[in-house]
Design a protein around this motif. Sequence first.
Motif, mmCIF file in Angstrom:
data_model
loop_
_atom_site.group_PDB
_atom_site.id
_atom_site.type_symbol
_atom_site.label_atom_id
_atom_site.label_comp_id
_atom_site.label_asym_id
_atom_site.label_seq_id
_atom_site.Cartn_x
_atom_site.Cartn_y
_atom_site.Cartn_z
ATOM 1 N N LEU A 107 0.759 -1.221 -0.103
ATOM 2 C CA LEU A 107 0.062 -0.061 0.111
ATOM 3 C C LEU A 107 0.870 1.480 0.070
ATOM 4 O O LEU A 107 0.586 2.318 -0.649
ATOM 5 C CB LEU A 107 -0.898 0.027 1.225
ATOM 6 N N VAL A 108 1.911 1.167 0.678
ATOM 7 C CA VAL A 108 2.771 2.357 0.914
ATOM 8 C C VAL A 108 3.416 2.647 -0.473
ATOM 9 O O VAL A 108 3.593 3.803 -1.088
ATOM 10 C CB VAL A 108 3.744 2.316 2.210
ATOM 11 N N ALA A 109 4.204 1.451 -1.065
ATOM 12 C CA ALA A 109 4.873 1.658 -2.298
ATOM 13 C C ALA A 109 3.919 1.987 -3.153
ATOM 14 O O ALA A 109 4.435 2.876 -4.296
ATOM 15 C CB ALA A 109 5.373 0.208 -2.623
ATOM 16 N N THR A 110 2.290 1.619 -3.421
ATOM 17 C CA THR A 110 1.885 1.919 -4.435
ATOM 18 C C THR A 110 1.231 3.449 -4.403
ATOM 19 O O THR A 110 1.376 4.079 -5.326
ATOM 20 C CB THR A 110 0.462 1.154 -4.378
ATOM 21 N N THR A 111 1.232 3.829 -3.090
ATOM 22 C CA THR A 111 0.992 5.481 -2.971
ATOM 23 C C THR A 111 2.291 6.194 -3.435
ATOM 24 O O THR A 111 1.955 7.174 -4.134
ATOM 25 C CB THR A 111 0.603 5.646 -1.558
ATOM 26 N N TRP A 112 3.264 6.002 -2.998
ATOM 27 C CA TRP A 112 4.603 6.620 -3.555
ATOM 28 C C TRP A 112 4.561 6.770 -4.949
ATOM 29 O O TRP A 112 4.910 7.481 -5.704
ATOM 30 C CB TRP A 112 5.676 5.902 -2.715
ATOM 31 N N ARG A 151 -1.951 18.405 -7.523
ATOM 32 C CA ARG A 151 -1.767 18.581 -6.175
ATOM 33 C C ARG A 151 -3.302 17.998 -5.431
ATOM 34 O O ARG A 151 -3.026 17.176 -4.524
ATOM 35 C CB ARG A 151 -1.415 19.931 -5.429
ATOM 36 N N THR A 152 -4.100 18.619 -6.011
ATOM 37 C CA THR A 152 -5.383 17.833 -5.466
ATOM 38 C C THR A 152 -5.743 16.542 -5.694
ATOM 39 O O THR A 152 -6.110 15.762 -4.586
ATOM 40 C CB THR A 152 -6.759 18.557 -6.261
ATOM 41 N N VAL A 153 -5.249 15.968 -6.903
ATOM 42 C CA VAL A 153 -5.315 14.425 -6.909
ATOM 43 C C VAL A 153 -4.512 13.781 -6.012
ATOM 44 O O VAL A 153 -4.861 12.531 -5.561
ATOM 45 C CB VAL A 153 -5.222 14.188 -8.395
ATOM 46 N N GLY A 154 -3.237 14.379 -6.013
ATOM 47 C CA GLY A 154 -2.183 13.650 -4.811
ATOM 48 C C GLY A 154 -2.900 13.594 -3.521
ATOM 49 O O GLY A 154 -2.464 12.802 -2.681
ATOM 50 N N LEU A 155 -3.403 14.657 -3.156
ATOM 51 C CA LEU A 155 -3.811 14.911 -1.674
ATOM 52 C C LEU A 155 -4.903 13.867 -1.646
ATOM 53 O O LEU A 155 -5.298 12.994 -0.680
ATOM 54 C CB LEU A 155 -4.504 16.028 -1.521
ATOM 55 N N ALA A 156 -5.991 13.599 -2.549
ATOM 56 C CA ALA A 156 -6.999 12.430 -2.657
ATOM 57 C C ALA A 156 -6.460 11.230 -2.592
ATOM 58 O O ALA A 156 -6.777 10.292 -1.545
ATOM 59 C CB ALA A 156 -7.883 12.727 -3.776
ATOM 60 N N ILE A 157 -5.521 10.706 -3.166
ATOM 61 C CA ILE A 157 -4.582 9.542 -3.097
ATOM 62 C C ILE A 157 -4.153 9.316 -1.698
ATOM 63 O O ILE A 157 -4.392 8.069 -1.145
ATOM 64 C CB ILE A 157 -3.553 9.418 -4.254
ATOM 65 N N ILE A 158 -3.380 10.348 -1.025
ATOM 66 C CA ILE A 158 -2.978 10.179 0.215
ATOM 67 C C ILE A 158 -4.006 9.875 1.206
ATOM 68 O O ILE A 158 -3.918 9.016 2.080
ATOM 69 C CB ILE A 158 -2.132 11.596 0.673
ATOM 70 N N ILE A 160 -7.061 8.427 0.546
ATOM 71 C CA ILE A 160 -7.623 7.173 0.496
ATOM 72 C C ILE A 160 -6.582 6.067 0.898
ATOM 73 O O ILE A 160 -6.981 5.109 1.409
ATOM 74 C CB ILE A 160 -7.959 6.875 -1.098
ATOM 75 N N SER A 161 -5.507 6.322 0.598
ATOM 76 C CA SER A 161 -4.369 5.145 1.258
ATOM 77 C C SER A 161 -4.230 5.260 2.579
ATOM 78 O O SER A 161 -4.213 4.077 3.084
ATOM 79 C CB SER A 161 -2.796 5.794 0.543
ATOM 80 N N ALA A 162 -4.360 6.443 3.299
ATOM 81 C CA ALA A 162 -4.305 6.481 4.983
ATOM 82 C C ALA A 162 -5.674 5.579 5.130
ATOM 83 O O ALA A 162 -5.315 4.847 6.267
ATOM 84 C CB ALA A 162 -4.379 7.738 5.192
ATOM 85 N N SER A 163 -6.787 5.710 4.434
ATOM 86 C CA SER A 163 -7.876 5.130 5.139
ATOM 87 C C SER A 163 -7.592 3.614 4.968
ATOM 88 O O SER A 163 -8.082 2.842 5.662
ATOM 89 C CB SER A 163 -9.149 5.715 4.260
ATOM 90 N N VAL A 179 -13.309 7.539 7.634
ATOM 91 C CA VAL A 179 -12.475 8.591 6.786
ATOM 92 C C VAL A 179 -12.754 8.301 5.093
ATOM 93 O O VAL A 179 -12.970 9.312 4.362
ATOM 94 C CB VAL A 179 -10.945 8.422 6.958
ATOM 95 N N LEU A 180 -12.881 6.896 4.889
ATOM 96 C CA LEU A 180 -13.011 6.701 3.541
ATOM 97 C C LEU A 180 -14.567 6.986 2.964
ATOM 98 O O LEU A 180 -14.475 7.413 1.765
ATOM 99 C CB LEU A 180 -12.775 5.032 3.339
ATOM 100 N N THR A 181 -15.499 7.015 3.996
ATOM 101 C CA THR A 181 -16.789 7.398 3.528
ATOM 102 C C THR A 181 -17.171 8.818 3.755
ATOM 103 O O THR A 181 -18.005 9.099 3.611
ATOM 104 C CB THR A 181 -17.686 6.642 4.063
ATOM 105 N N SER A 182 -16.174 9.452 4.048
ATOM 106 C CA SER A 182 -16.140 10.808 4.521
ATOM 107 C C SER A 182 -16.967 11.551 5.492
ATOM 108 O O SER A 182 -17.076 12.466 5.733
ATOM 109 C CB SER A 182 -16.764 11.735 2.920
ATOM 110 N N ALA A 183 -17.543 10.523 6.312
ATOM 111 C CA ALA A 183 -18.259 10.724 7.327
ATOM 112 C C ALA A 183 -17.448 11.313 8.387
ATOM 113 O O ALA A 183 -17.793 12.222 9.164
ATOM 114 C CB ALA A 183 -18.744 9.482 8.097
ATOM 115 N N GLY A 184 -16.216 10.912 8.880
ATOM 116 C CA GLY A 184 -15.523 11.334 9.755
ATOM 117 C C GLY A 184 -14.781 12.917 9.269
ATOM 118 O O GLY A 184 -14.844 13.774 10.097
#
Length: 375
Positions: A107-112, A151-158, A160-163, A179-184
């Motif tokens: 997961l970390v390698a894919t995000t990177w 930058r916006t897409v990168g922030l979204a990827i981070i 989702i990966s953290a979730s 977090v993934l469902t945006s409720a948090g």
Amino acid sequence: MQQQIDSWIREIIRWFGFVPNRDLSGWILLIIAVVLGLIVNVIVTWVVRAILNRQNPDFLLIMRRHLRWAFYVFVPSLFFLIATNLQSERFIRRHPVADKTAEVFFLVATTWLLIKLLKFGEVLLIRQYDTTKDINLSQRKFVTQVRFIRRTVGLAIIIISASLLLITFQGSRKVGLSVLTSAGVVSVLIGFAAQKTLGNFLAGVQIAFTQQIRLDDAVVVEKEWGRIEEINLTNVVVRLWDRRRLILPITYFVETPFENWTRSDASLTGAVLLYLDYSVPVERVREKAKELAGNDPLWNGEVFAVQVTEILPTCIVVRVLVSAADASSAFDLRCNMRERLLQFIRDEYPQSLPQTRLQLADELKPKEIIEGPAS
């Protein structure tokens, strides 16, 4: 298919010198995966270098700069994940720690790798654009939008990966799902502090598409002249004329009036004010200013004027208007005109420089009073 997998595993285990048994730890698969990943990395690197080194060396250089290390980490993590998910209870007893490590590592390698791919795509799109010139308005507009989207897409990827990373652990699975469902996220954004962050983000979206500012725009903010150096998600960095950096919240450019000297056209008109004596020959000054502007390569020939704009008690104000292609050229042109006109007036008409006149009281008396009555 299962028999084929068992045969492969048996051969790999024998090659490493292990006796096939169910106690084989999943960590052995890590070693095998890393070795296979390194082999694949070497092969892929060699093939790509052989293809691109002759046809497009610049493309190869950009790829190596942005993707090399992320790809080197991603391939072993992929092999490790595949190895830990092999269903072969006859030879391998799956190790929970190894399985969890493989998931997190992948997961970390894919995000990177995804973040680096976004940066690589951005560089490919904007590498032929020159944003340092004021006249390239459409190019600077495109570069600004591409960087903001990246930058916006990168922030979204981070996010989702953290979730997904939280979901992989039993204790934090609910947090990750929230977090993934945006409720948090929505519940946090209700707070006062997050309102400013959301406002900055929306202001960034507005600026990216309305183009109130672009990269390398010449602006005047807080009574300082500079150029837009960075447009981030929450702030803007302005490079001032003396190389200082002024960092402003991005909402500043939505809520506060400011000057943009390169909004639709980079050319500017500069004014030179001369304070001269009443006796100055204005027409002669106009001819000389026209000559000086025509001989200066910074003048673009669009605007020229010499006018007496004001009469003061001790002098008159002569304004010289000249235009240039951009702000920097306009400043230098004004300095050149001011210096050369001053030299011309000092050499040719020194009496036209500002003077202070004093008239004695005796000079105001009628002549007959001073000389006395005629005999």
